[in-house]
Design a protein around this motif. Structure first.
Motif, PDB file in Angstrom:
ATOM      1  N   UNK A  51       0.855  -1.183   0.000  1.00 55.77           N
ATOM      2  CA  UNK A  51       0.000   0.000   0.000  1.00 55.77           C
ATOM      3  C   UNK A  51       0.893   1.237   0.000  1.00 55.77           C
ATOM      4  N   UNK A  52       0.568   2.180  -0.861  1.00 56.71           N
ATOM      5  CA  UNK A  52       1.285   3.453  -0.927  1.00 56.71           C
ATOM      6  C   UNK A  52       0.348   4.555  -0.450  1.00 56.71           C
ATOM      7  N   UNK A  53       0.793   5.361   0.512  1.00 55.67           N
ATOM      8  CA  UNK A  53       0.000   6.477   1.023  1.00 55.67           C
ATOM      9  C   UNK A  53       0.451   7.779   0.369  1.00 55.67           C
ATOM     10  N   UNK A  54      -0.518   8.625   0.083  1.00 56.34           N
ATOM     11  CA  UNK A  54      -0.206   9.922  -0.494  1.00 56.34           C
ATOM     12  C   UNK A  54      -1.218  10.284  -1.565  1.00 56.34           C
ATOM     13  N   UNK A  55      -1.073  11.458  -2.134  1.00 55.49           N
ATOM     14  CA  UNK A  55      -1.989  11.921  -3.181  1.00 55.49           C
ATOM     15  C   UNK A  55      -1.572  11.333  -4.516  1.00 55.49           C
ATOM     16  N   UNK A  56      -2.176  10.214  -4.864  1.00 57.45           N
ATOM     17  CA  UNK A  56      -1.886   9.516  -6.117  1.00 57.45           C
ATOM     18  C   UNK A  56      -3.132   9.552  -7.001  1.00 57.45           C
ATOM     19  N   UNK A  90      -4.913   6.877   5.114  1.00 60.43           N
ATOM     20  CA  UNK A  90      -4.077   7.850   4.443  1.00 60.43           C
ATOM     21  C   UNK A  90      -3.093   8.484   5.415  1.00 60.43           C
ATOM     22  N   UNK A  91      -2.341   9.462   4.936  1.00 62.13           N
ATOM     23  CA  UNK A  91      -1.351  10.124   5.771  1.00 62.13           C
ATOM     24  C   UNK A  91      -1.984  10.885   6.928  1.00 62.13           C
ATOM     25  N   UNK A  92      -3.270  11.227   6.802  1.00 59.10           N
ATOM     26  CA  UNK A  92      -3.971  11.927   7.875  1.00 59.10           C
ATOM     27  C   UNK A  92      -4.535  10.989   8.930  1.00 59.10           C
ATOM     28  N   UNK A  93      -4.306   9.678   8.770  1.00 58.53           N
ATOM     29  CA  UNK A  93      -4.787   8.702   9.733  1.00 58.53           C
ATOM     30  C   UNK A  93      -6.202   8.225   9.501  1.00 58.53           C
ATOM     31  N   UNK A  94      -6.892   8.798   8.517  1.00 54.43           N
ATOM     32  CA  UNK A  94      -8.261   8.400   8.216  1.00 54.43           C
ATOM     33  C   UNK A  94      -8.285   7.367   7.097  1.00 54.43           C
ATOM     34  N   UNK A  95      -9.289   6.504   7.130  1.00 55.36           N
ATOM     35  CA  UNK A  95      -9.461   5.535   6.055  1.00 55.36           C
ATOM     36  C   UNK A  95      -9.994   6.257   4.822  1.00 55.36           C
ATOM     37  N   UNK A  96      -9.278   6.145   3.724  1.00 57.09           N
ATOM     38  CA  UNK A  96      -9.658   6.833   2.493  1.00 57.09           C
ATOM     39  C   UNK A  96     -10.764   6.056   1.787  1.00 57.09           C
ATOM     40  N   UNK A  97     -11.870   6.725   1.520  1.00 58.44           N
ATOM     41  CA  UNK A  97     -13.008   6.141   0.824  1.00 58.44           C
ATOM     42  C   UNK A  97     -13.508   7.113  -0.235  1.00 58.44           C
ATOM     43  N   UNK A  98     -14.165   6.607  -1.289  1.00 55.65           N
ATOM     44  CA  UNK A  98     -14.501   5.206  -1.561  1.00 55.65           C
ATOM     45  C   UNK A  98     -13.290   4.434  -2.086  1.00 55.65           C
TER      46      UNK A  98
END
Length: 297
Positions: A51-56, A90-98
């Motif tokens: 898993x890669x975190x960041x604005x992709x 994500x980098x903010x600690x929140x689960x990114x959805x959808x």
């Protein structure tokens, strides 16, 4: 026996039990004994891969769909290679959805296994409806449903082993290409077929207003693309194999992901996080990243 797909309880819960990963990913262990590379942190959940975190904005990969070996007739067993955007923290600690994803599910399912799993799957289905309101609570509820399904599956498998259920313990192998915009239910591509040994390619891209998910079978020479409107940008990218948390995995050929690209760059360019599945019959973890590829055995 054929299991329905589309909007059923089965398809919603078992093709992408995603928030289980979100809850379990907070458990981190030293994976030096589990993988070839030492001093690696392994996040445990129902994904094995990176898993890669960041604005992709785009992720893609190629693999050969594995043959599976159905070893535990009373337990639903699955191996699901897929590529996606969002779904992890994500980098903010929140689960990114959808979570927008597309891939191929290989499944072992007997009648006994399906009936044993249904109560837990219904709990998981309820948890999916909580995904936006509170992902952590949804993950906790989903894990509870998974544990219920696993416990009943283990009991059914024990009865199958002594011949109690007879022909109800004969597992069928099913292989389905699909896409999903979790927490909405997955959708199968019922007009095409995937076979073990087929070379598959998945691409998921966000164009600023839509997620475009493409699944291609390069062996059978078909491709399907689905667009799902969403103004929410992606914050994680995944190249993983999915299984069911704390359940037995089927036997399967090694899966080698190749040509992995995230925003046009190879996986090795990123500080990717390693995820593994603590199955009851083994710990499934990816090998080290080699440029644009890695292997799951």
């Amino acid at each position: 026996m054929q299991l329905s797909t589309g909007n059923s309880v089965w398809s919603r819960c078992f093709m992408a039990v995603t928030l289980a990963v979100a809850a379990a990913a907070v458990v981190v262990v030293d994976a030096a004994d589990a993988v070839a590379e030492s001093n690696v942190r392994l996040y445990l959940g129902n994904w094995a891969g990176y898993v890669v975190r960041g604005d992709v904005h785009e992720v893609s990969a190629t693999w050969v769909q594995p043959e599976i070996d159905c070893r535990d007739p009373g337990i639903l067993q699955r191996v699901v290679p897929w590529v996606g955007l969002n779904g992890a923290q994500g980098l903010d600690g929140r689960v990114a959805l959808p979570l927008m994803q597309t891939g191929v599910e290989s499944l072992c399912a007997s009648d006994a296994a399906v009936y044993a799993a249904l109560p837990g799957l219904q709990v998981e289905n309820l948890a999916a409806g909580m995904a936006y309101a509170d992902p952590r609570i949804a993950g906790t509820v989903m894990n509870a449903g998974a544990k219920l399904a696993d416990a009943l599956g283990a009991a059914a498998d024990g009865l199958c082993s002594i011949g109690v259920f007879g022909g109800f313990c004969s597992p069928d192998k099913q292989v389905d290409g699909w896409w999903e915009g979790y927490p909405e239910p997955p959708v199968s591509y019922d007009d095409v077929e995937v076979h073990p040994g087929d070379v598959m390619r998945s691409v998921v891209r966000w164009d600023g207003g839509n997620y475009l998910m493409t699944l291609e079978d390069r062996t059978a020479k078909w491709s399907r693309t689905t667009a799902a409107a969403s103004p929410t940008p992606p914050h994680t990218a995944e190249v993983v194999v999915e299984g069911h948390l704390d359940a037995a995995l089927p036997g399967f050929d090694p899966i080698v992901f190749t040509d992995i690209s995230i925003d046009g760059r190879p996986l090795s360019d990123y500080d990717a996080q390693m995820y593994g599945i603590p199955a009851t019959n083994r710990l499934l973890a990816p090998g080290p990243v080699d440029g644009a590829s890695f292997t799951i055995r």
